[in-house]
Every structure is written in C-alpha cells, then in structure tokens.
Design an enzyme around this catalytic site. Structure first.
Site, PDB file in Angstrom:
ATOM      1  N   GLN A 131     -39.148  66.198 115.175  1.00 26.04           N
ATOM      2  CA  GLN A 131     -39.337  64.738 115.271  1.00 26.04           C
ATOM      3  C   GLN A 131     -39.648  64.304 116.699  1.00 26.04           C
ATOM      4  OE1 GLN A 131     -36.919  66.271 113.560  1.00 26.04           O
ATOM      5  NE2 GLN A 131     -36.171  65.079 111.826  1.00 26.04           N
ATOM      6  N   ASP A 191     -27.094  58.067 114.078  1.00 25.26           N
ATOM      7  CA  ASP A 191     -27.112  57.888 112.619  1.00 25.26           C
ATOM      8  C   ASP A 191     -25.840  57.243 112.108  1.00 25.26           C
ATOM      9  OD1 ASP A 191     -29.047  60.293 113.184  1.00 25.26           O
ATOM     10  OD2 ASP A 191     -29.613  59.320 111.296  1.00 25.26           O
ATOM     11  N   ARG A 227     -37.729  58.061 107.673  1.00 24.84           N
ATOM     12  CA  ARG A 227     -36.543  58.666 108.270  1.00 24.84           C
ATOM     13  C   ARG A 227     -36.107  57.848 109.483  1.00 24.84           C
ATOM     14  NH1 ARG A 227     -38.353  59.205 112.638  1.00 24.84           N
ATOM     15  NH2 ARG A 227     -36.347  59.897 113.417  1.00 24.84           N
ATOM     16  N   GLY A 228     -34.934  58.196 110.026  1.00 26.11           N
ATOM     17  CA  GLY A 228     -34.382  57.448 111.153  1.00 26.11           C
ATOM     18  C   GLY A 228     -33.447  56.383 110.590  1.00 26.11           C
ATOM     19  N   ALA A 229     -32.263  56.269 111.193  1.00 24.84           N
ATOM     20  CA  ALA A 229     -31.199  55.461 110.581  1.00 24.84           C
ATOM     21  C   ALA A 229     -31.599  54.003 110.295  1.00 24.84           C
ATOM     22  CB  ALA A 229     -29.949  55.544 111.449  1.00 24.84           C
ATOM     23  N   ASN A 259     -25.667  62.200 115.482  1.00 29.22           N
ATOM     24  CA  ASN A 259     -27.115  62.071 115.683  1.00 29.22           C
ATOM     25  C   ASN A 259     -27.731  63.437 115.414  1.00 29.22           C
ATOM     26  OD1 ASN A 259     -29.409  60.412 116.433  1.00 29.22           O
ATOM     27  ND2 ASN A 259     -29.546  61.629 118.286  1.00 29.22           N
ATOM     28  N   LYS A 260     -29.033  63.497 115.532  1.00 35.06           N
ATOM     29  CA  LYS A 260     -29.776  64.712 115.209  1.00 35.06           C
ATOM     30  C   LYS A 260     -29.163  65.949 115.870  1.00 35.06           C
ATOM     31  CE  LYS A 260     -32.601  65.076 113.015  1.00 35.06           C
ATOM     32  NZ  LYS A 260     -32.344  65.463 111.612  1.00 35.06           N
ATOM     33  N   ARG A 297     -29.494  60.791 101.243  1.00 38.11           N
ATOM     34  CA  ARG A 297     -29.115  61.344 102.551  1.00 38.11           C
ATOM     35  C   ARG A 297     -27.735  60.788 102.911  1.00 38.11           C
ATOM     36  NH1 ARG A 297     -33.275  61.644 107.256  1.00 38.11           N
ATOM     37  NH2 ARG A 297     -32.167  63.608 107.602  1.00 38.11           N
TER      38      ARG A 297
HETATM   39  O1  MRU Z   1     -33.315  63.454 110.095  1.00 38.18           O
HETATM   40  P1  MRU Z   1     -33.838  62.232 110.754  1.00 38.18           P
HETATM   41  O2  MRU Z   1     -35.197  62.406 111.334  1.00 38.18           O
HETATM   42  O3  MRU Z   1     -33.723  61.008 109.875  1.00 38.18           O
HETATM   43  O4  MRU Z   1     -32.842  61.990 111.975  1.00 38.18           O
HETATM   44  C1  MRU Z   1     -33.027  60.874 112.789  1.00 38.18           C
HETATM   45  C2  MRU Z   1     -32.134  60.839 113.971  1.00 38.18           C
HETATM   46  O5  MRU Z   1     -31.258  61.644 114.144  1.00 38.18           O
HETATM   47  C3  MRU Z   1     -32.313  59.688 114.907  1.00 38.18           C
HETATM   48  O6  MRU Z   1     -32.009  60.040 116.212  1.00 38.18           O
HETATM   49  C4  MRU Z   1     -31.371  58.553 114.465  1.00 38.18           C
HETATM   50  O7  MRU Z   1     -31.572  58.239 113.109  1.00 38.18           O
HETATM   51  C5  MRU Z   1     -31.540  57.330 115.280  1.00 38.18           C
HETATM   52  S1  MRU Z   1     -33.025  56.481 114.890  1.00 38.18           S
HETATM   53  C6  MRU Z   1     -33.075  55.053 115.772  1.00 38.18           C
END
Ligand code: MRU
Length: 347
Positions: free
Chosen positions: A197, A238, A49-51, A247-248, A92
C-alpha cells in the site's frame, strides 16, 4: 493538488462508485457497485481499504441496501438492513470505523417510521459521514502540520492518504497541510509488505501532488533512522484503544526503532477510530491469505511446504507514541487515554 475521491454514493439510486485500489498505480479504474454483496467483496479484497474509507463504505453500504431491500413492513425492512450491516462488518475485523459507519447509519434509520423516510435517512446520514470524514482529515492536517519540521524528512507506512479516507487523508493529510503551509517536506514511503500500500498507493498520491517521495522496503527504515535521515514518522490507525494503536503490520517495528533513535512518532486518526470499550488484548487482528506473502505477481516466492503467517496489523503500545493527532487536537501519551477516549468517543 489533485485529490482522488475514493468512493461516492448516488443519492437517487444508492449506487456506489469506488476506485479499485488493487489496480493502482498502473490503472485508475472506477467500479460501479450496485449490490451489498459486491461491496462486501470489494472490502474483503481491499479494492476499498483504509479505516476511514471503510467507515464511509459501511455507511454507504446501508444506504445501498435501503434501495435494494424489497420488504414492505418496517420491522422486516430494518431486519434485512441489519443483516446486510452484519455482512459488511464481518468482512474485516480490525478497523473499528467499518462497524462504526454501519451502526451510525442504522441508528439514523431506526428513528424513522416509514420505509421511504428510512431510506432517505440512510442516504443523508451516509453522505454526512463522508462529508465529516473530509472535515476531520483537514482538521487533523491543520493540527499536525506544525509538528513537521521545515526541510524535514517524514517517514510513513502503508497508506493513510486520500485513498484510505473519503479524500485528503490522515497521515498524508498532515503532510499535505504542512506542504500547503509552504514547508519543504520529503517523504519516505515504506513499501508495506505484503500488499504494498505504501509503494503503490502512498507514492501514487504524493507524486500526483508533486511532493518529493522516496519508496524504501520496510527493512530499510531502521538504518535510515540510525543514520539520522528521518526527522519524524507519521502513520494512520485502524483502531486506537487506551493502551495501543493498531495499524498496518510493520508499524510497531518502526515505532520501536523511532523510540530507540529519538525520532518522534506520530499517529494521525479521527475519533471514529478510537475504541472506548476494549483493551489491546481484546482486539482481533485479521489474518489474510497465504498467497499474499507466498507469491509476487504470478511468481511463487515461498516453497510449498513452508508455512506462512500473514497478520494484517500489529499493536503499538502507547508509550512508543509521541502524540496522536485527532480532529480535536493532539493527545499526548501518557495522558489518561482511557478518560480521553470515553470523553470523546461517540458510538
Ligand atoms: O489493510 P489496509 O490497507 O486496509 O490497512 C490500512 C492501514 O493500516 C492504514 O494505515 C489505516 O487504515 C489508516 S488509514 C487513514
């Protein structure tokens, strides 16, 4: 500094290894992934996970597919690769890096004539994405470190660390670089409901680095800003359109509070997170399963009959953001983000 390598690709077999992030912080488990279907499931389940990590996973996924597809004609091979790419992209919808990584590798493959050279191009391009991601994170760290005050307390949300990238991190990259420069930094990691997270992953990474870390529930951030205990906030992204940062979920709430209390609010992200083609209203925000909110471990926390709403991301308008930290330096709204994005985004 012990940096986790989030995922890796074996160039001789296409096999991918990744850290299963759903098992952290209790267990550090490495999974060997030999099919695109398994990789798609890992992305859907947030094992990866994470962009930026999704961008790398998308690229690695095409390389993996190039080893598994049995077609012997160029057109059929390419067609099958694109189908696997669509499967990965469909997992996603919000983080643009995933489709960016898939398309970048497909573009490299399309330049080649024979299947062996297509396979080789897929591997080389996928590995280049991972290498460049680390270089971007380190450059973001260098550009952003100067923004953090010495003896400062920095709030972050979700996990924009090594685990969310190939390694090092974007928001946590800024913090790591500031600490490497000798700054004394204390981090407030918001737990990040519902999947934690921040509590599970950000705190795990920072504790390993020996960085002073305090976990709070998301609802405690406003009070801490009000009482002057937060010097600035830095988060990842993201997707960044000209008018908003996705973002999250919870990021917008922190940005509103930060604006109200005069706390600088920074976003750290590579250019692969920018979307030159769309505006905030066009972006699909992923909604996830009821169980993520309605249960805590094996315990039910919401009664049957009560509805649950579980969007995974929110959109923070540009005017709430002090600066976006990219690998090429800072962008400060209200600079013309539209012009900046179209100048710097390569698709
Ligand atoms: O649902 P996730 O855990 O994939 O969400 C991740 C985030 O929102 C992060 O803040 C974002 O991807 C930036 S990661 C460098």
């Amino acid at each position: 500094m012990k940096l986790p390598v989030t995922l890796s690709l074996d160039p001789d077999s296409g096999t991918i290894q990744f850290i299963d992030q759903t098992r952290l912080p209790g267990n550090l488990e490495i999974v060997e992934c030999t099919t695109v279907k398994r990789l798609a499931a890992a992305i859907r389940n947030l094992e990866i996970r994470g962009a930026p990590a999704l961008g790398v996973a998308g690229g690695f996924g095409i390389a993996l597919a190039a080893f598994r597809i049995r077609k012997t004609d160029r057109a059929g091979f390419l067609d099958a690769l694109k189908k696997d790419g669509d499967l990965l992209i469909g997992t996603r919808p919000t983080a643009i890096n995933l489709s960016w990584g898939v398309r970048k590798v497909l573009q490299a493959v399309e330049q080649e004539d024979s299947i062996p050279s297509m396979r080789d191009a897929a591997v080389q391009e996928a590995l280049a994405i991972a290498r460049e991601d680390e270089a971007c994170c380190r450059a973001i760290g260098d550009h952003g470190a100067a923004l953090l005050p010495n003896h400062g307390t920095v709030l972050t949300h979700c996990n924009a660390g090594a685990l969310a990238c190939s390694t090092y991190g974007t928001a946590l990259g800024v913090i790591r670089s500031a600490v490497a420069q000798g700054k004394d930094i204390r981090v407030i990691a918001c737990e990040t409901r519902p999947l934690l997270q921040g509590a599970r992953l950000t705190a795990w990474e920072l504790v390993q680095d020996g960085i002073d870390t305090t976990v709070i529930t998301d609802s405690m951030a406003a009070g801490m800003m009000q009482s002057g205990r937060i010097d600035c906030a830095v988060v990842g992204a993201d997707r960044i359109t000209h008018d908003a940062v996705f973002n999250k979920i919870g990021t917008y709430m922190h940005a509103v509070c930060a604006k109200h209390h005069g706390v600088p609010f920074y976003v750290a992200a590579p250019l692969s997170t920018f979307d030159a083609e769309r505006s905030a209203d066009d972006i699909v925000i992923e909604e996830r399963a009821r169980e993520e909110v309605a249960t805590c471990g094996s315990r039910m926390t919401v009664p049957e009959g009560a509805k649950v709403y579980n969007p995974s991301f929110d959109a923070t308008p540009m005017e709430l953001i002090t600066a976006v930290i990219t690998e090429r330096g800072l962008v400060t709204p209200p600079v013309d983000m539209k012009a900046f994005i179209s100048r710097h985004t390569i698709r």
